[in-house]
Write an enzyme that holds these catalytic residues in place. Sequence first.
Site, PDB file in Angstrom:
ATOM      1  N   GLU A 129      43.100  34.846  35.178  1.00  0.00           N
ATOM      2  CA  GLU A 129      43.327  36.059  35.952  1.00  0.00           C
ATOM      3  C   GLU A 129      44.816  36.083  36.272  1.00  0.00           C
ATOM      4  O   GLU A 129      45.331  35.199  36.949  1.00  0.00           O
ATOM      5  CB  GLU A 129      42.496  36.031  37.243  1.00  0.00           C
ATOM      6  CG  GLU A 129      42.595  37.316  38.043  1.00  0.00           C
ATOM      7  CD  GLU A 129      41.931  37.211  39.430  1.00  0.00           C
ATOM      8  OE1 GLU A 129      41.241  36.222  39.700  1.00  0.00           O
ATOM      9  OE2 GLU A 129      42.162  38.125  40.232  1.00  0.00           O
TER      10      GLU A 129
ATOM     11  N   ASP B 297      45.057  39.950  49.840  1.00  0.00           N
ATOM     12  CA  ASP B 297      45.489  38.571  49.674  1.00  0.00           C
ATOM     13  C   ASP B 297      45.873  37.892  50.972  1.00  0.00           C
ATOM     14  O   ASP B 297      46.495  38.482  51.855  1.00  0.00           O
ATOM     15  CB  ASP B 297      46.669  38.516  48.699  1.00  0.00           C
ATOM     16  CG  ASP B 297      46.202  38.696  47.260  1.00  0.00           C
ATOM     17  OD1 ASP B 297      45.301  37.935  46.848  1.00  0.00           O
ATOM     18  OD2 ASP B 297      46.706  39.601  46.580  1.00  0.00           O
TER      19      ASP B 297
ATOM     20  N   TYR C   3      33.137  40.809  39.564  1.00  0.00           N
ATOM     21  CA  TYR C   3      33.928  39.921  40.424  1.00  0.00           C
ATOM     22  C   TYR C   3      33.259  39.900  41.789  1.00  0.00           C
ATOM     23  O   TYR C   3      33.323  40.859  42.543  1.00  0.00           O
ATOM     24  CB  TYR C   3      35.352  40.452  40.536  1.00  0.00           C
ATOM     25  CG  TYR C   3      36.359  39.463  41.087  1.00  0.00           C
ATOM     26  CD1 TYR C   3      36.106  38.733  42.244  1.00  0.00           C
ATOM     27  CD2 TYR C   3      37.581  39.267  40.446  1.00  0.00           C
ATOM     28  CE1 TYR C   3      37.027  37.828  42.735  1.00  0.00           C
ATOM     29  CE2 TYR C   3      38.513  38.370  40.937  1.00  0.00           C
ATOM     30  CZ  TYR C   3      38.225  37.652  42.088  1.00  0.00           C
ATOM     31  OH  TYR C   3      39.153  36.760  42.575  1.00  0.00           O
TER      32      TYR C   3
END
Lengths: 397, 288
Positions: B76, B87, B199
């Site tokens: 990835e 994040d 995912y």
Amino acid sequence: MTAVEHRFGPYGGQYVPETLMPALAELEQAWVVARDDPGYLEELQELLRDFAGRPSRLYRARRLSEYVSGPAHARTIYLKREDLNHTGSHKVNNAIGQALLAQRMGKRRIIAETGAGQHGVASATACALLGMECVVFMGTEDIRRQRPNVERMQLLGARVHPVEAGSGTLKDATSEAIRDWVTNVESTHYIIGSAVGPAPYPSLVRDLQRVIGDEARAQILEREGRLPDRVIACVGGGSNAIGIFTAFVGDPDVELIGVEAAGDGLDSGRHGAPLTVGGQSGVLHGSMSAVMQDAEGQITEAHSISAGLDYPGSGPEHAHLRDLGRARYVAVTDVDALRAFTTVTKLEGIIPALETAHAFHFALEEPSTSTLDLVCLSGRGDKDLAQVLERLGAEEL
Amino acid sequence: MSGFTESDHQRRRAAGEAGQVASEPLGEGAARIADAFATSGKRAALMPYLMGGFPSPERSLDIGLAYADGGADLVELGVPFSDPLADGPVVAAAGTAALRAGATVARVMEVCEGLAGRLPVVLMCYANLVLVRGPQVFAAALRDAGASGLIVPDLPMEEAPAVLAACDAAGIALVPLVAPTTPDERLHAIGARARGFLYTVSVTGTTGERAAPLGERVAQIVGRAKAATDVPVALGFGITTPEQASEAADAGADGVIVGSRLVREAAEAKDPAPAVRRVVAALAAALS
Ligand SMILES: Cc1ncc(COP(=O)(O)O)c(C=O)c1O
């Protein structure tokens, strides 16, 4: 009422991590129910009246009117006195409304971002009032330049979470608040402080701020027997502006003017004026709107003397009003805003927030044939004294 | 602007077609991803995350190649962004450093090209970088760089139709994310649109290392995802140790994504390539 808008023309939307999508749906649902629920509306109105001090006054600014009038042309300037609200700005309208909504949703923890500290103070105040936990994200640069508000928030029982990332200003604080929300979404409501963010926030914040324009429209009709030629408000994310504009959007003869921060000047690139500059739109903090970005699509840092306007994004509804030609956006530099700050203080005995001073510069110094102006005095400027003194020096005051 | 907004009509149509979208024939990218999952020879395929351009474009390529040497099955590849909302601190800081070191989308695409000969590359890129170029231009650039898939962490199903169409046309698998907070009905709608793999975010939160074992919750998270899609389910966010990777495989995950642990290794090690290769090898061993 219609359902909550997700798009304003091509702008708006929900560009957020999947984790938040159910919370946004829950918030939208809660708002659709609450906004028609007499129980919620009564409690909100009572608090806005008895706690926040609404309706805010409409004040005919005599000396400012004199200042802009010439021998051949008289113009009257009215000020919508959001500075007289409890906590000193329009931010309290939204903070109380959202805190009550969070209570209904069973969320006990509130997070908020703040630039100037006014939204942080308003949120901390609403949380003290309702007995909720409050964490406010604030950039380290803003903590430095808006010290009195940091101390106020702490006194009110909020935790101020410093954000060092990026330039330590509003954009970074907002990103960090969103990250906290992604992590604590089940227990936490995020009170976003402006008409930005993913749907339903731009609509929710507008609905809670439109009281400014609804009141002002009725007040000016009563006083003058007619609508103003122009309505002028400063634009950071755009909540006080959309709050005062909304009541007048359907009045085509009323010109709507949003004043952004030109910082060091639009040409310098150091500004906070994405709506004025235009160019390709982009996604920041969950919605598509006018943003400051480089050719790659990296969001760039904004610059303004005023922490509340120091933001590279803008509310999506403003971008749409701009494209429609219904509202016009202009920008005022740091230097001009400082001058307006002292002019208004000396002529009217009102210390305006540095944010609002941008709107004042435009109203006072740009030539116009308007005979009746309505300016949103979004907040008081006590918080800005240290910074203004630092920039001007005592003798220039 | 016209390139990345769609009319309400198009949005409604895309929403209504959820069922049929799944029967789309496998594109080139999706086929390569499917193959990597099928032939990993492990209990679950291993997909380490690489911050493109960190600590520099050249060195990030070396780190990616070291992932392959260590036993990674896919990679990835993250594109640094100014405001990475999904994040945590480690990945966000690496992104900031990469941008300071001159990373651009084009340079990350070069890293992609350098890796694509060794293993399938799935690009992880925030929405604005895709939309500013326009989905079609972006998807075509990905194809030209040899990428197999694209993950856009801030592009939920509702905003995805234009990017999905562009990726389908370019043979790039648009990989959607699902979270523990995603309700079942929505999970099925997302699962039906998934290309390449689903995912599956293992925690309610941002990326970042977590010390605790994944625990019992993980079986439920993986089970729910597998019931909602025909494509492989890869678990990511917070997976740090070989023990946790093994737990994910035990829970039935078809793939395991490890991010912050490796980005931190790359940030701290004097010589990142051999250091990350050791960490990847330990993860791979736990999955064999
Ligand atoms: C007094 C005042 N006016 C204006 C603003 C700008 O925000 P908005 O554009 O949402 O009204 C702020 C923000 O901090 C403020 O404190």
